[in-house]
Write a protein that holds these residues in place. Structure first.
Motif, short mmCIF file in Angstrom:
data_model
loop_
_atom_site.label_atom_id
_atom_site.label_comp_id
_atom_site.label_asym_id
_atom_site.label_seq_id
_atom_site.Cartn_x
_atom_site.Cartn_y
_atom_site.Cartn_z
N ASN A 103 -0.27 14.83 -2.94
CA ASN A 103 -0.85 13.55 -3.34
C ASN A 103 -1.91 13.09 -2.35
O ASN A 103 -2.96 12.54 -2.73
CB ASN A 103 0.25 12.50 -3.45
CG ASN A 103 1.15 12.73 -4.66
OD1 ASN A 103 0.79 13.49 -5.56
ND2 ASN A 103 2.32 12.10 -4.66
N ARG A 119 11.77 8.63 -6.59
CA ARG A 119 11.77 10.06 -6.90
C ARG A 119 13.18 10.65 -6.86
O ARG A 119 13.46 11.67 -7.49
CB ARG A 119 10.89 10.80 -5.89
CG ARG A 119 9.44 10.38 -5.90
CD ARG A 119 8.73 10.87 -7.14
NE ARG A 119 7.32 10.49 -7.14
CZ ARG A 119 6.45 10.87 -8.06
NH1 ARG A 119 6.86 11.63 -9.06
NH2 ARG A 119 5.19 10.47 -8.00
N SER A 152 0.81 -1.22 0.00
CA SER A 152 0.00 0.00 0.00
C SER A 152 0.84 1.26 0.00
O SER A 152 0.35 2.35 -0.31
CB SER A 152 -0.93 0.00 1.22
OG SER A 152 -0.17 -0.03 2.42
N ASP A 184 -5.81 12.32 -3.10
CA ASP A 184 -6.44 11.04 -2.78
C ASP A 184 -7.68 11.24 -1.92
O ASP A 184 -8.69 10.53 -2.09
CB ASP A 184 -5.44 10.14 -2.05
CG ASP A 184 -4.33 9.67 -2.96
OD1 ASP A 184 -4.50 9.77 -4.19
OD2 ASP A 184 -3.29 9.22 -2.43
N SER A 233 11.47 0.56 -12.08
CA SER A 233 10.02 0.52 -11.83
C SER A 233 9.40 1.90 -11.73
O SER A 233 8.17 2.03 -11.72
CB SER A 233 9.74 -0.27 -10.54
OG SER A 233 10.27 0.43 -9.42
N ARG A 261 9.57 3.92 -9.07
CA ARG A 261 9.20 4.31 -7.70
C ARG A 261 10.13 5.38 -7.14
O ARG A 261 9.75 6.14 -6.27
CB ARG A 261 9.23 3.08 -6.78
CG ARG A 261 8.12 2.08 -7.04
CD ARG A 261 8.25 0.91 -6.10
NE ARG A 261 8.22 1.32 -4.70
CZ ARG A 261 8.41 0.48 -3.68
NH1 ARG A 261 8.65 -0.80 -3.92
NH2 ARG A 261 8.36 0.92 -2.45
N GLU A 289 3.62 1.67 -1.85
CA GLU A 289 4.41 1.79 -3.07
C GLU A 289 4.08 3.06 -3.84
O GLU A 289 4.92 3.59 -4.58
CB GLU A 289 4.18 0.56 -3.96
CG GLU A 289 4.77 -0.71 -3.39
CD GLU A 289 4.58 -1.88 -4.35
OE1 GLU A 289 3.93 -1.68 -5.39
OE2 GLU A 289 5.09 -2.97 -4.04
N LYS A 290 2.84 3.57 -3.70
CA LYS A 290 2.47 4.79 -4.42
C LYS A 290 2.96 6.06 -3.73
O LYS A 290 2.81 7.16 -4.27
CB LYS A 290 0.96 4.85 -4.60
CG LYS A 290 0.19 4.95 -3.29
CD LYS A 290 -1.29 5.03 -3.54
CE LYS A 290 -2.08 5.16 -2.23
NZ LYS A 290 -3.54 5.27 -2.46
N CYS A 291 3.52 5.93 -2.53
CA CYS A 291 4.02 7.10 -1.80
C CYS A 291 5.35 7.55 -2.41
O CYS A 291 6.14 6.73 -2.91
CB CYS A 291 4.20 6.78 -0.32
SG CYS A 291 2.68 6.34 0.52
N PRO A 292 5.66 8.85 -2.36
CA PRO A 292 6.96 9.33 -2.83
C PRO A 292 8.10 8.63 -2.10
O PRO A 292 8.09 8.57 -0.86
CB PRO A 292 6.93 10.83 -2.52
CG PRO A 292 5.47 11.17 -2.46
CD PRO A 292 4.78 9.95 -1.93
N THR A 293 9.04 8.08 -2.87
CA THR A 293 10.08 7.21 -2.30
C THR A 293 11.46 7.72 -2.70
O THR A 293 11.69 8.09 -3.86
CB THR A 293 9.90 5.76 -2.76
OG1 THR A 293 8.58 5.32 -2.41
CG2 THR A 293 10.93 4.85 -2.12
#
Length: 594
Positions: free
Chosen positions: A114, A88, A61, A118, A84, A86, A63-67
């Motif tokens: 983000n 940033r 869950s 959401d 991939s 992911r 994985e969509k967060c800024p990384t």
């Protein structure tokens, strides 16, 4: 709403280096935290700083967060994360120890935007698609069930203990709201602290100000109050961190007293309107019971203190206007209470040989009643009698030794005359005259002693007294320019100072009054004014004062004039002793008003 940072690494030193670069006041999660969200709720901004070798341990869950990816270039895990999309931003391990702070503000702002997006999408989805799973219908009214009465009975029984009271309300919320768990946040000086765990909500959080102004039940999905994006994000952030699905405020007259955080419902469904209504009922009931618990705790504390006071402190009593004192009250105190009721004022009595009580009583204007307290002081009376007896014996001993010294010295020549026969040598005749003069002086001094109880007191400038004494004793007098007005017995003070000066002069031998001085100073004002008299000079000696006596020294009793002078000084509330001065040891005398 500030973002939450997930530091995903197993290297503790690397984790510490990352944490030191984060903005202050940000929430931090690690892979070992139990609060790590496996399902990211809408509106919660999260920034992931990811060690490439532990990427599989991060929940899907997130994985969509800024990384921000950290690892060794050209390694498989590092390159896969980069490919991939992911990442940033990418850093090596060494670069991440110092360069994270360069991009963290930008990444945090991206996470917040983000999260807000959401949240808006989730609200639009819920508006378009109503709930497909209605709440489980109830077959009876919850207000008439035996469990409710059991809960109320338990709450009343545990009113004296806040912990047990909260336990009863936790059990009630589990039944009424079907909440899997419930945490109560109660007000402290600097915020709201959870009754379980270490969660804490500071007063400066946006959610606190919003709920204080809008006492609404919040579920993080539907926003019932006026739009407030900052508060809405704060609510969703806190609900996610606490694992809660419902937030119920304890509210009273514009003040937020606490919060109730309810977890997921037992059936997994969202809380409906009926649940929120029951939550409001629980919150109101909890507010009343907490107020009653606080009052009961205060009363219990007062009762315990009153019990201890009854055992260890003086007896006390409060009577109404027509109430008679109990029979156990001493007769002297009963008489004092009757006198207070007649004069409607405060009166006191002290312990005496007739009655051993110290008591006070006064009038109560609000109720026309009477208050009184008293204590038995027979032990104090006994100690006072023993002390008075010891002081009287010391006084008689000192008087006897002084008289023996004065009369014994004067009887030497008279005893020699009795054995001399008819022929009296000239030297013996002169000695007899000197001794008779001494006896006459002693008689005059004893007359002053008898006049102590008949002293005439008047307010005078002590400077004139000091100057007169110095002139009569041929001693230099030193006084200041300001008057020293003090209520004293002038004749007794003059006699005392002259007796001391003449004795000091006689003890100096050939020095006499040479370089001898008497000085006056003053300290204090009005009722606390004190005259300070010092006798200065070399080779000072005064029996019993200078040189100072030691426990094993032989008593050296002086003249009767010095004995009377000490008593005069004591009657004036003063003292006489030896002390250091500018020119050596001085004889210091203090005098206060009679």
């Amino acid at each position: 709403m500030p973002a939450t940072f997930l530091l995903a690494t197993e290297d503790l030193s690397l984790q510490s280096a990352w944490a030191s670069q984060l903005p202050s006041g940000r929430a931090v999660l690690t892979l070992t935290d139990s609060a790590l969200p496996h399902r990211l709720p809408p509106g919660l901004p999260v920034v992931v700083i990811l060690d490439a070798i532990v990427s599989e341990r991060v929940p899907v869950s997130l994985e969509k967060c800024p990384t921000i990816v950290v690892g060794e270039p050209h390694t498989q895990a590092y390159e896969e994360l980069y490919q991939s999309g992911r990442a940033r931003q990418r850093y090596t391990y060494e670069q991440s120890r110092s360069r994270l702070r360069e991009v963290l503000p930008l990444i945090e702002e991206l996470a917040e935007r983000n999260a807000a997006l959401d949240l808006m999408m989730e609200k639009m989805r819920r508006l378009d698609a109503p709930r497909n799973s209605p709440s489980v219908p109830r077959t009876h009214s919850w207000a008439d069930t035996p469990e409710i009465w059991d809960f109320l009975e338990g709450a009343v029984e545990n009113l004296a203990s806040r912990e047990r009271l909260l336990g009863e309300f936790r059990r009630a919320s589990r039944y009424l709201l079907r909440a899997s768990h419930t945490v109560f946040f109660l007000r402290e000086e600097s915020g709201f602290r959870a009754d379980r765990g270490a969660s804490f909500l500071p007063l400066d959080e946006p959610i606190v100000g919003y709920l204080a102004a809008h006492p609404l039940v919040l579920d993080g999905v539907d926003w019932p109050g006026p739009p407030d994006p900052v508060a809405e994000l704060a609510v969703r952030n806190r609900l996610a961190l606490w694992g809660a699905r419902l937030l119920v405020p304890l509210h009273e007259n514009g003040h937020l007293l606490g919060l109730i955080a309810c977890g997921v419902r037992d059936d997994g469904q969202s809380y409906d309107e009926a649940d929120k209504a029951r939550a409001v009922f629980v919150a109101r009931l909890l507010r009343q019971f907490l107020a009653g618990s606080t009052q009961l705790g205060r009363l219990a504390l007062f009762h315990e203190r009153a019990h201890l006071a009854e055992k260890y402190l003086p007896q006390s009593l409060i009577l109404s206007a027509d109430e008679d004192p109990p029979r156990a009250v001493p007769l002297a105190v009963r008489a004092l209470i009757g006198r207070v009721r007649r004069v409607r004022d405060t009166r006191r009595i002290s312990p005496t040989s007739d009655q051993p009580f110290r008591a006070s009583a006064g009038f109560i204007a609000e109720t026309n009643g009477t208050w009184a307290f008293w204590e038995e002081a027979s032990g104090e009376l006994f100690d006072r009698a023993q002390r008075s007896r010891a002081e009287r014996l010391d006084l008689l001993r000192e008087l006897a030794l002084t008289l023996n010294h004065e009369i014994g010295n004067s009887l030497v020549s008279l005893t020699a005359l009795r054995h001399a026969g008819d022929a009296v040598p000239p030297a013996l005749r002169e000695a007899m005259k000197t001794d008779v003069t001494r006896l006459e002086t002693l008689n005059r001094e004893l007359t002053h002693m008898a006049a102590l109880t008949e002293a005439h007191v008047e307010s005078i400038d002590v400077r004139g007294t000091i100057q007169g004494v110095g002139e009569r004793c041929s001693v230099r007098a030193e006084v200041g320019p300001d008057p020293v007005n003090l209520a004293i017995a002038p004749r007794l003070v003059e006699f005392a100072l002259e007796s001391i000066l003449r004795t000091v002069t006689a003890n100096r031998g050939d020095l006499g009054t040479k370089e001898l001085a008497i000085q006056l100073r003053a300290t204090g004002t009005e009722d606390k004014l004190t005259a300070l008299v010092s006798i200065k000079g070399k080779t000072l000696e005064l029996e019993g004062i200078l040189p100072e006596a030691t426990p094993d020294s032989v008593p050296n009793q002086g003249r009767m004039g010095v004995f009377i002078a000490k008593e005069v000084i004591r009657l004036h509330g003063g003292s006489i002793h030896a002390g250091p001065g500018m020119e050596g040891t001085e004889i210091l005398i203090s005098l206060r008003k009679w």
